[in-house]
Each structure stands twice: as C-alpha cells, then as structure tokens.
Design a protein around this motif. Structure first.
Motif, PDB file in Angstrom:
ATOM      1  N   PRO A  79       0.829  -1.205   0.000  1.00  0.00           N
ATOM      2  CA  PRO A  79       0.000   0.000   0.000  1.00  0.00           C
ATOM      3  C   PRO A  79       0.864   1.255   0.000  1.00  0.00           C
ATOM      4  O   PRO A  79       1.963   1.276   0.574  1.00  0.00           O
ATOM      5  CB  PRO A  79      -0.814  -0.114   1.291  1.00  0.00           C
ATOM      6  N   ASP A 114      -4.784   3.153  -3.721  1.00  0.00           N
ATOM      7  CA  ASP A 114      -5.757   2.195  -3.191  1.00  0.00           C
ATOM      8  C   ASP A 114      -5.999   2.555  -1.730  1.00  0.00           C
ATOM      9  O   ASP A 114      -5.343   2.060  -0.817  1.00  0.00           O
ATOM     10  CB  ASP A 114      -5.247   0.763  -3.325  1.00  0.00           C
ATOM     11  N   THR A 116      -8.468   1.985   0.354  1.00  0.00           N
ATOM     12  CA  THR A 116      -8.931   0.934   1.253  1.00  0.00           C
ATOM     13  C   THR A 116      -7.787   0.020   1.679  1.00  0.00           C
ATOM     14  O   THR A 116      -7.688  -0.376   2.845  1.00  0.00           O
ATOM     15  CB  THR A 116     -10.047   0.111   0.599  1.00  0.00           C
ATOM     16  N   ALA A 117      -6.894  -0.331   0.747  1.00  0.00           N
ATOM     17  CA  ALA A 117      -5.749  -1.183   1.101  1.00  0.00           C
ATOM     18  C   ALA A 117      -4.858  -0.487   2.123  1.00  0.00           C
ATOM     19  O   ALA A 117      -4.374  -1.117   3.078  1.00  0.00           O
ATOM     20  CB  ALA A 117      -4.950  -1.535  -0.150  1.00  0.00           C
ATOM     21  N   THR A 120      -6.710  -0.454   5.460  1.00  0.00           N
ATOM     22  CA  THR A 120      -6.777  -1.810   6.010  1.00  0.00           C
ATOM     23  C   THR A 120      -5.454  -2.181   6.677  1.00  0.00           C
ATOM     24  O   THR A 120      -5.435  -2.781   7.761  1.00  0.00           O
ATOM     25  CB  THR A 120      -7.124  -2.818   4.909  1.00  0.00           C
TER      26      THR A 120
END
Length: 437
Positions: A79, A114, A116-117, A120
């Motif tokens: 990420p 990204d 969300t990655a 997360t």
C-alpha cells in the motif's frame, strides 16, 4: 507558531511539481474551518514525521514524497501513502493525531492509489500505531467530544440531522433501491465467504431484514416498534408479514421519504412513522427491532436506551437489534476520545462491544442476550459496493451541491469503515434479547 490558512498555490507550484495536486480541493474556510487551517508546531510535526516513518517500516507501507521519491520504501505491491504536501501533512498529524490525518486527506495533503488497502493495513493493529512508551501522552493530546454533541434529547436530533438529513438524493446515488443503509447479508461460497455484487445487493438487504424479523418473531398480527426508521424498508417488510408497525425517526428527510414509500406500497394503515426520540416511545409491543441505531445513542445514554426497550416490550416479547461492535478493550480505551468519524460523520455516537450490550442490559433491565449472529465480512462487502457506487457518481454528487472536500470526506469514511470490517477490528451482529423467565 499560530495556526495559518494555507495561501493559494503560486504559478511556480504546478501539478507537475507536486504529483496529485491537480486533484487538490478548494477549501471553503467558512464551511471547513479546520480543513482550511494548517496548524503550526514544528516540534510536533517533526515527531509526527518520525512516527510515520516508524509505522511505515514496521507495517511495510510505502511512503512517497512529491516527485516520486520514497520517504520509506516498501516491497512492490505494498500500500502507498502519497504525500502531496508533506509539511502540511505532518503539521496536521502532529497537532491533531487521527483527526489531523483525516482532515489532511480532506484538504488533499495526501492520497493513495488504493485507499482501502492503505487503511486496512493501518487498521490491522491500531492500538500499536503509537509506541507503548508514548501512549500515556494521549490523556493530554486526545480531544474529548464536545458537550454540544452529547446524546441528550436536545442534541440528538441535531446530531442525526447532520448526517441523515444531508439529502435523500445523495443517499439514493449509492444505496440500492431498498434505500437500506446498514449491512446486508449475502449468499456465501463453500468457504463461508460472502458472494457480493451490486445486482444482488437488494436481495441481500432483504435477507438481512428477514433474518432480523425472524429473530424478533414478527408475523401476522404482531405489534412492532422500530427504533430508527431509515427510509422505511424494514417497516414495509414487516407490514407484508401482517404486522402493525410504529417506527421512530429523528430525521425529517427520512420521515418524508419513508412515509411516501409506505403510502405508495399501500401500507399506510399498517405503518405509522413518527418524528420521535426513542426516549419518548410509548405503547406495548410484541417485538422491538432496531438496526444500527444504538451506535448513535452515546455511552451515558445506553442505560435509558435499554430501559426503553424493556419498558415497551410486552410480556413474552422479543427484542432484535443489529449493532456494529468493537473489541471491549478498545471501547474502554477510546470511549472518551473525539475521533475524526465523530467530528465529521456521526456526531455523538459510540460503538458498543458485545460485553457492553450484555452488561448494560443486565445492569439496568430484565433483558438478557439469548442469541448472537455475526456478519462482519458481509459489512465489508456492503461498504465496498457503496464506496464503488459513490466514487463512480461523483459528478452527480457535485451536482447536488456537495464540494470536493465533502467528496473526499465521504470517500475516506466509506473506505475507513470497510477497512475496519476487513481486519475484524469491527463486527456487526444481530442480537436477540428477551426477559428472564
């Protein structure tokens, strides 16, 4: 150093010089004062920079500076945290912690290919982001929720309006036709993983509602109280079973559309939707249902919420709740902390834990938890579908009058929430409570 409002970009400071700046939002200092304002504090900024580097190396996060140079390099495919304005980013994080991190995204100080990655990865162990030896500083650094957002009868309606009265048209852009704004329950594959797609979201929302109504024992002739109307789909679904429903909401926008939907479906004689605080609920009901509303109550008011459920429940009745939960130790650690989500998305709220539900009910009512069914992975997929729909329709969101700071705020909110469920830090459960026999 005093707080400053960032000056306009100069001619020499072009998007080519600062990758990602082409998407920089124009920040209205009246509407978004704390996003427009860049805090001072070089010492705190330096501490934040060291902390970010430490976290990035430990988690395997790639941190990129303007021009593509790596501040912290990570393995290919890791990420990416792309800093468009590193100085502003570190000053905000140094001054405001995670609130500053969120406001920095709203301002365009950072991006990620990204989101969300990235979130997360950060959510895998949030309690370890700050070194243990420094966590004692939270008592001085962390803000507390303002009294104007506590869940009193006077404040509760204003808190609800700040989110749910934004615009029915806005919610229609990313919700499915049922206008259900809570976790769906999807079919699962052979390994028990949800199989989720936009075309199946409507059925998945009905599956969730039907399971909750089954848990509450709703059938022909049932007297049902719903606390938190949403846009009326659960009340409609209960009416099709032959139940009579009283549904309470504090949102005028939801009230208007839910009543219209009930009338269009031909159930106005069976469904009574009221603009009413849960504390003012009256009558006696065979079933009390509430979907993801208890999160808005606030910890000081949990006892009266559960006492209300007990007070209106008929002998032999059943209470069925759908609630977002967090680990109990994290609840204890963060209960009095003002977060970015509270400041910008859900003022006045606090997620419960399984223990908090059980303990509050046992201490203040005759209700006891009898069943629990958890669906956290399904919420991650529900949020993914909403987020993809929302980002695909940003032009229409702008057409409703919402600016780019709002766009980024909601992108972060949806991705942040999805990340919480993907890591298991958050869960969602349907809970059955009945009185002790």
């Amino acid at each position: 150093m005093t707080d400053t409002v960032r000056p306009p970009r100069t001619e020499a400071e072009t998007p080519a010089d600062r990758p990602g700046a082409e998407a920089e939002p124009s920040v209205d200092p009246v509407r978004w004062p704390d996003v427009a304002r860049v805090p001072g504090g070089t010492v705190r900024a330096a501490i934040a920079a060291r902390l970010v580097r430490r976290v990035a190396r430990r988690l395997g996060l790639h941190v990129e500076l303007p021009g593509g140079r790596a501040l912290v390099a990570a393995a290919e495919g890791a990420p990416v945290l792309r800093l468009n304005r590193p100085g502003d980013f570190f000053r905000r994080v140094g001054a405001g912690g995670l609130i500053g991190f969120g406001e920095s995204y709203q301002a365009g100080d950072w991006d990620s290919p990204d989101l969300t990655a990235l979130l997360t990865l950060l959510a895998t162990s949030p309690q370890t982001l700050v070194p243990e030896r420094l966590q004692w500083l939270r008592r001085w650094h962390a803000q507390h929720p303002p009294k104007t957002e506590h869940g009193t009868p006077e404040n509760a309606r204003r808190n609800i309006q700040r989110h749910y009265d934004l615009s029915n048209d806005l919610f229609e852009l990313f919700l499915d036709p049922t206008m259900t704004y809570s976790s769906a329950v999807f079919p699962t594959d052979a390994d028990g993983r949800p199989v989720a797609g936009w075309d199946g979201l409507r059925d998945a929302q009905h599956r969730k509602i039907d399971r909750l109504l089954d848990l509450a024992g709703v059938g022909p002739g049932s007297r049902v109280l719903e606390i938190g109307t949403g846009w009326g789909e659960l009340a409609l679904r209960a009416a099709t079973r032959g139940a009579r429903v009283v549904s309470l909401t504090l949102s005028e926008e939801q009230l208007t559309l839910a009543r219209r939907r009930v009338a269009a479906a031909g159930y106005a004689d069976r469904v009574d939707i009221r603009l009413c605080d849960y504390r003012a609920a009256d009558g006696e009901y065979d079933a009390v249902v509430s979907v993801e509303m208890v999160e808005a109550v606030g910890q000081p008011y949990w006892p009266v919420y559960f006492q209300t459920l007990d007070r209106v429940l008929a002998p032999g009745g059943r209470v069925a709740l759908q609630a977002i939960t967090m680990p109990h130790d994290r609840l204890v650690a963060s209960a009095r902390t003002y977060t970015w989500i509270l400041k910008y998305i859900f003022p006045g709220g606090l997620l419960l834990s399984t223990e908090a539900i059980e303990q509050t009910a046992a201490a203040h009512t005759a209700l006891r938890v009898r069943e629990r069914h958890c669906y956290g992975a399904h919420y991650a997929e529900t949020l993914r579908l909403w987020r993809e729909r929302f980002t695909a329709r940003l032009g229409e969101v702008a057409g409703l009058g919402f600016d780019q700071v709002f766009h980024r705020m909601w992108e972060l909110y949806l991705a942040y929430s999805e990340a919480g469920f993907r890591t298991g830090y958050l869960n969602v459960q349907q809970v059955l409570l009945t009185r002790e026999s």
